[in-house]
Design a protein around this motif. Sequence first.
Motif, mmCIF file in Angstrom:
data_model
loop_
_atom_site.group_PDB
_atom_site.id
_atom_site.type_symbol
_atom_site.label_atom_id
_atom_site.label_comp_id
_atom_site.label_asym_id
_atom_site.label_seq_id
_atom_site.Cartn_x
_atom_site.Cartn_y
_atom_site.Cartn_z
ATOM 1 N N GLY A 1 0.801 -1.296 -0.022
ATOM 2 C CA GLY A 1 -0.074 0.119 -0.046
ATOM 3 C C GLY A 1 0.788 1.362 -0.112
ATOM 4 N N PRO A 2 0.187 2.139 -0.058
ATOM 5 C CA PRO A 2 0.860 3.614 0.044
ATOM 6 C C PRO A 2 1.607 3.813 1.188
ATOM 7 C CG PRO A 2 -1.512 4.085 0.407
ATOM 8 C CD PRO A 2 -1.456 2.690 0.061
ATOM 9 N N HIS B 1 -1.785 7.853 4.036
ATOM 10 C CA HIS B 1 -3.250 7.867 3.599
ATOM 11 C C HIS B 1 -3.481 9.580 3.617
ATOM 12 C CE1 HIS B 1 -4.139 3.684 3.344
ATOM 13 N NE2 HIS B 1 -3.435 3.420 4.433
ATOM 14 N N HIS C 1 -5.155 11.512 2.195
ATOM 15 C CA HIS C 1 -6.319 12.273 2.317
ATOM 16 C C HIS C 1 -7.155 12.233 3.485
ATOM 17 C CE1 HIS C 1 -6.453 13.041 -2.164
ATOM 18 N NE2 HIS C 1 -6.303 11.555 -2.366
ATOM 19 N N LYS C 2 -6.803 11.054 4.455
ATOM 20 C CA LYS C 2 -7.311 10.953 5.674
ATOM 21 C C LYS C 2 -6.385 11.908 6.567
ATOM 22 C CE LYS C 2 -9.068 6.434 5.211
ATOM 23 N NZ LYS C 2 -8.804 4.984 5.709
ATOM 24 N N SER D 1 -6.797 18.076 1.019
ATOM 25 C CA SER D 1 -7.632 17.110 0.209
ATOM 26 C C SER D 1 -8.886 17.699 -0.293
ATOM 27 C CB SER D 1 -7.819 15.579 0.684
ATOM 28 O OG SER D 1 -8.417 14.940 -0.221
ATOM 29 N N THR E 1 3.531 9.689 -1.957
ATOM 30 C CA THR E 1 2.732 8.618 -1.227
ATOM 31 C C THR E 1 2.745 7.261 -1.639
ATOM 32 O OG1 THR E 1 0.477 9.132 -1.861
ATOM 33 C CG2 THR E 1 1.314 10.539 -0.171
ATOM 34 N N LEU F 1 1.054 5.893 -4.366
ATOM 35 C CA LEU F 1 -0.464 5.477 -4.848
ATOM 36 C C LEU F 1 -0.195 4.411 -5.912
ATOM 37 C CD1 LEU F 1 -2.743 8.760 -4.506
ATOM 38 C CD2 LEU F 1 -2.439 6.796 -2.860
#
Length: 157
Positions: free
Chosen positions: A10-11, A14, A16-17, A23, A148, A150
């Motif tokens: 995974g990235p 996160h 956006h969180k 974001s 990040t 993605l």
Amino acid sequence: MTTEATHQHGPRMHFHKLAPEVSKAMFALEKASRQGLDPVLIELVKLRASQLNHCAFCLDMHAKDARKAGETEERIYLLSAWEEATGYYTEKERAALALTEAVTVLTDGFVPDEVYERAARHFPEQELAQLLAMIITINAWNRIGVTTRLAPGAYSV
């Protein structure tokens, strides 16, 4: 250096969180930058900037979005060599792609006058401002995606 293990798990974060207000602002900028631009041109610009920035997530996303907007496979495949692919892109598209490259790479620290003037011949001033906003926006998205890490494949139309 990108490693296989990083993408498999995974990235890195996160984004956006962790930065929800940023974001939200990015999504608002995205929406505003699209105003008055042809959807196919938008995706060509986003794909070309994403190629230059090596953003696999954005390449996957915008290839899918380009197809949905009516773009052909052939033009998507030829985009990395658009200058040599004469007859596949309109002069207006070619001017937009040249501006995209100049703004994305900033090779000499500036956008050459001839590149800007070429775009200005094909885009009325308001549309040119929107195009510039779109190029700036996709470059910001690319930097988020690449930093990040993605991974491509998660986006669906």
